[in-house]
Design a protein around this motif. Structure first.
Motif, PDB file in Angstrom:
ATOM      1  N   ARG A  72       2.076   1.697   3.076  1.00  0.00           N
ATOM      2  CA  ARG A  72       2.738   1.970   1.800  1.00  0.00           C
ATOM      3  C   ARG A  72       2.907   0.684   0.991  1.00  0.00           C
ATOM      4  NH1 ARG A  72       5.281   7.029   1.500  1.00  0.00           N
ATOM      5  NH2 ARG A  72       6.822   6.237   0.031  1.00  0.00           N
ATOM      6  N   ARG A  73       3.207  -0.422   1.673  1.00  0.00           N
ATOM      7  CA  ARG A  73       3.339  -1.703   0.975  1.00  0.00           C
ATOM      8  C   ARG A  73       2.002  -2.129   0.365  1.00  0.00           C
ATOM      9  NH1 ARG A  73       6.425  -3.223   5.579  1.00  0.00           N
ATOM     10  NH2 ARG A  73       4.649  -4.443   6.365  1.00  0.00           N
ATOM     11  N   MET A  74       0.932  -1.921   1.106  1.00  0.00           N
ATOM     12  CA  MET A  74      -0.393  -2.299   0.607  1.00  0.00           C
ATOM     13  C   MET A  74      -0.776  -1.473  -0.615  1.00  0.00           C
ATOM     14  SD  MET A  74      -2.406  -2.770   4.239  1.00  0.00           S
ATOM     15  CE  MET A  74      -3.967  -3.212   3.468  1.00  0.00           C
ATOM     16  N   LEU A  75      -0.506  -0.168  -0.562  1.00  0.00           N
ATOM     17  CA  LEU A  75      -0.825   0.699  -1.697  1.00  0.00           C
ATOM     18  C   LEU A  75       0.039   0.361  -2.909  1.00  0.00           C
ATOM     19  CD1 LEU A  75      -1.224   4.083   0.204  1.00  0.00           C
ATOM     20  CD2 LEU A  75      -3.030   2.862  -1.015  1.00  0.00           C
ATOM     21  N   ALA A  76       1.290   0.011  -2.662  1.00  0.00           N
ATOM     22  CA  ALA A  76       2.189  -0.338  -3.768  1.00  0.00           C
ATOM     23  C   ALA A  76       1.684  -1.563  -4.522  1.00  0.00           C
ATOM     24  CB  ALA A  76       3.598  -0.586  -3.234  1.00  0.00           C
ATOM     25  N   LYS A  77       0.997  -2.456  -3.825  1.00  0.00           N
ATOM     26  CA  LYS A  77       0.501  -3.679  -4.456  1.00  0.00           C
ATOM     27  C   LYS A  77      -0.720  -3.441  -5.334  1.00  0.00           C
ATOM     28  CE  LYS A  77       2.132  -6.955  -0.948  1.00  0.00           C
ATOM     29  NZ  LYS A  77       1.719  -7.958   0.082  1.00  0.00           N
ATOM     30  N   ILE A  78      -1.531  -2.433  -5.002  1.00  0.00           N
ATOM     31  CA  ILE A  78      -2.789  -2.262  -5.741  1.00  0.00           C
ATOM     32  C   ILE A  78      -2.643  -1.340  -6.955  1.00  0.00           C
ATOM     33  CG2 ILE A  78      -4.094  -2.650  -3.621  1.00  0.00           C
ATOM     34  CD1 ILE A  78      -4.833   0.309  -3.621  1.00  0.00           C
ATOM     35  N   PHE A  79      -1.543  -0.549  -7.011  1.00  0.00           N
ATOM     36  CA  PHE A  79      -1.343   0.357  -8.144  1.00  0.00           C
ATOM     37  C   PHE A  79      -0.335  -0.226  -9.137  1.00  0.00           C
ATOM     38  CE2 PHE A  79      -3.065   3.502  -5.172  1.00  0.00           C
ATOM     39  CZ  PHE A  79      -3.922   4.202  -6.011  1.00  0.00           C
ATOM     40  N   HIS A  80      -0.642  -0.084 -10.409  1.00  0.00           N
ATOM     41  CA  HIS A  80       0.267  -0.466 -11.489  1.00  0.00           C
ATOM     42  C   HIS A  80       1.479   0.465 -11.460  1.00  0.00           C
ATOM     43  CE1 HIS A  80       1.713  -1.149 -15.607  1.00  0.00           C
ATOM     44  NE2 HIS A  80       0.962  -2.245 -15.620  1.00  0.00           N
ATOM     45  N   ASN A  81       2.634  -0.039 -11.861  1.00  0.00           N
ATOM     46  CA  ASN A  81       3.842   0.798 -11.840  1.00  0.00           C
ATOM     47  C   ASN A  81       3.712   2.035 -12.721  1.00  0.00           C
ATOM     48  OD1 ASN A  81       5.218  -0.826 -10.027  1.00  0.00           O
ATOM     49  ND2 ASN A  81       6.153  -2.093 -11.634  1.00  0.00           N
ATOM     50  N   GLU A  82       2.900   1.939 -13.785  1.00  0.00           N
ATOM     51  CA  GLU A  82       2.699   3.071 -14.695  1.00  0.00           C
ATOM     52  C   GLU A  82       1.411   3.831 -14.376  1.00  0.00           C
ATOM     53  OE1 GLU A  82       5.067   3.848 -16.817  1.00  0.00           O
ATOM     54  OE2 GLU A  82       6.188   2.095 -16.096  1.00  0.00           O
ATOM     55  N   ALA A  83       0.905   3.667 -13.184  1.00  0.00           N
ATOM     56  CA  ALA A  83      -0.376   4.283 -12.820  1.00  0.00           C
ATOM     57  C   ALA A  83      -0.322   5.803 -12.903  1.00  0.00           C
ATOM     58  CB  ALA A  83      -0.777   3.855 -11.413  1.00  0.00           C
ATOM     59  N   GLU A  84      -1.449   6.373 -13.327  1.00  0.00           N
ATOM     60  CA  GLU A  84      -1.612   7.827 -13.372  1.00  0.00           C
ATOM     61  C   GLU A  84      -2.834   8.174 -12.528  1.00  0.00           C
ATOM     62  OE1 GLU A  84      -1.383  10.891 -16.942  1.00  0.00           O
ATOM     63  OE2 GLU A  84      -3.367   9.952 -16.867  1.00  0.00           O
ATOM     64  N   ILE A  85      -2.626   9.014 -11.527  1.00  0.00           N
ATOM     65  CA  ILE A  85      -3.719   9.419 -10.637  1.00  0.00           C
ATOM     66  C   ILE A  85      -3.967  10.903 -10.847  1.00  0.00           C
ATOM     67  CG2 ILE A  85      -4.506   9.629  -8.267  1.00  0.00           C
ATOM     68  CD1 ILE A  85      -1.757   7.155  -9.094  1.00  0.00           C
ATOM     69  N   ILE A  86      -5.213  11.252 -11.087  1.00  0.00           N
ATOM     70  CA  ILE A  86      -5.586  12.643 -11.341  1.00  0.00           C
ATOM     71  C   ILE A  86      -6.485  13.125 -10.212  1.00  0.00           C
ATOM     72  CG2 ILE A  86      -6.782  14.233 -12.892  1.00  0.00           C
ATOM     73  CD1 ILE A  86      -6.058  12.367 -15.191  1.00  0.00           C
ATOM     74  N   GLU A  87      -6.073  14.209  -9.571  1.00  0.00           N
ATOM     75  CA  GLU A  87      -6.910  14.820  -8.539  1.00  0.00           C
ATOM     76  C   GLU A  87      -7.654  15.999  -9.152  1.00  0.00           C
ATOM     77  OE1 GLU A  87      -6.688  16.872  -4.097  1.00  0.00           O
ATOM     78  OE2 GLU A  87      -4.873  16.053  -5.020  1.00  0.00           O
ATOM     79  N   VAL A  88      -8.964  15.963  -9.038  1.00  0.00           N
ATOM     80  CA  VAL A  88      -9.816  17.008  -9.597  1.00  0.00           C
ATOM     81  C   VAL A  88     -10.198  17.963  -8.479  1.00  0.00           C
ATOM     82  CG1 VAL A  88     -11.988  17.491 -10.779  1.00  0.00           C
ATOM     83  CG2 VAL A  88     -10.714  15.397 -11.312  1.00  0.00           C
TER      84      VAL A  88
END
Length: 298
Positions: A233-249
């Motif tokens: 979770r720490r690693m993922l938190a570092k690579i995503f911007h705080n305002e990130a938007e992820i869309i699952e298609v």
């Protein structure tokens, strides 16, 4: 591949084997007996002398044994150039002339004048149709062709864009033309990069691409068993911007689902049996971090 083509390709392989035996200490003059180290030496010689590449699998299929089909014209051109012909057409023409010279004698001035004209015109006519430029795509980290095909967008002035994909050897084969060719990498697992070339002559080059480590991390995390949830979770938190938007298609439908940074991290770090491997479709970055990402479950 008919009998005539098989004989022609066999002759080319014999010339390749003869050249390698002259230039290197090969274990055998018979190409069908080459194994590991011999094949590696041959691959290195191709890369060094004509900037071409063949895979070990391709070698076993076409060079070490008899394949049912003739190799692609760009590979035939490459092998012909390796043994100092202009291309495959030149190899066929010059070997054809060798056979004819054994059977026939020039008996008139007319034939003497005509043959040079044919020697000049025929290969030039054929080669004008079959001139290609080969771009070998190499992974920057492994120094090998990518394991999976990579898609590129090909842009030319005053033409619609085209989607082209690397072949089984990790190569892009482009026809020789005077237009400015712009290649833009479209793979979600490699960083965006652009190559521009005016392809005036046949030949080739190597283009190295760098992996998108963040996209690979998301893909890997979604399919692997987790032993250390907090670290992941720490690693993922570092690579995503705080305002990130992820869309699952959702494949096969028009449905999508949006996630915030925290929602997406929760999704791929929870032991859910319903979660399948996620394929990254594309990413956008801001300040070095992922601000937008599209994914789909396999």
């Amino acid at each position: 591949m008919n009998e005539k083509e098989a004989h022609q390709f066999s002759s080319l392989k014999k010339e390749v084997a003869a050249k390698m035996s002259r230039d290197f200490n090969m274990s055998s003059a018979d190409i069908s007996e080459w194994k590991g180290e011999d094949i590696v030496i041959f691959q290195e010689a191709l890369l060094h002398q004509v900037k071409g590449q063949i895979s070990t699998k391709w070698f076993y299929t076409h060079m070490k044994s008899s394949s049912k089909s003739l190799p692609r014209i760009d590979v035939l051109n490459m092998l012909s150039q390796f043994v100092e012909y202009d291309n495959w057409a030149d190899f066929l023409h010059r070997n054809s002339n060798k056979k004819k010279s054994k059977r026939n004698k020039i008996t008139s001035l007319f034939i003497f004048l005509l043959v040079p004209v044919l020697i000049w015109s025929i290969p030039n006519f054929i080669s004008s149709k079959d001139t290609f430029y080969t771009i070998s795509i190499i992974d920057f980290d492994t120094n090998e062709p990518p394991e999976n095909p990579i898609e590129f967008e090909l842009l030319k002035p005053d033409e619609s864009s085209q989607k082209i994909t690397t072949d089984s050897l990790g190569q892009l084969v482009l026809p020789v033309n005077e237009a400015l060719n712009t290649l833009v990498i479209q793979s979600p697992y490699y960083k965006k990069d652009t190559l521009q070339r005016k392809i005036m002559n046949e030949g080739g080059e190597i283009f190295k691409v760098k992996t998108d480590d963040y996209a690979l991390m998301v893909h890997y995390f979604s399919k692997s068993k987790v032993k250390d949830w907090k670290r992941r979770r720490r690693m993922l938190a570092k690579i995503f911007h705080n305002e990130a938007e992820i869309i699952e298609v959702y494949k096969g439908t028009y449905g999508i689902e949006k996630y915030t940074k925290q929602e997406f991290i929760n999704k791929i770090t929870m032991p859910l049996t319903s979660l399948k491997t996620l394929e990254v479709i594309d990413t956008q970055r801001q300040g070095g971090k992922i601000i937008k990402m599209r994914v789909a479950q396999q």
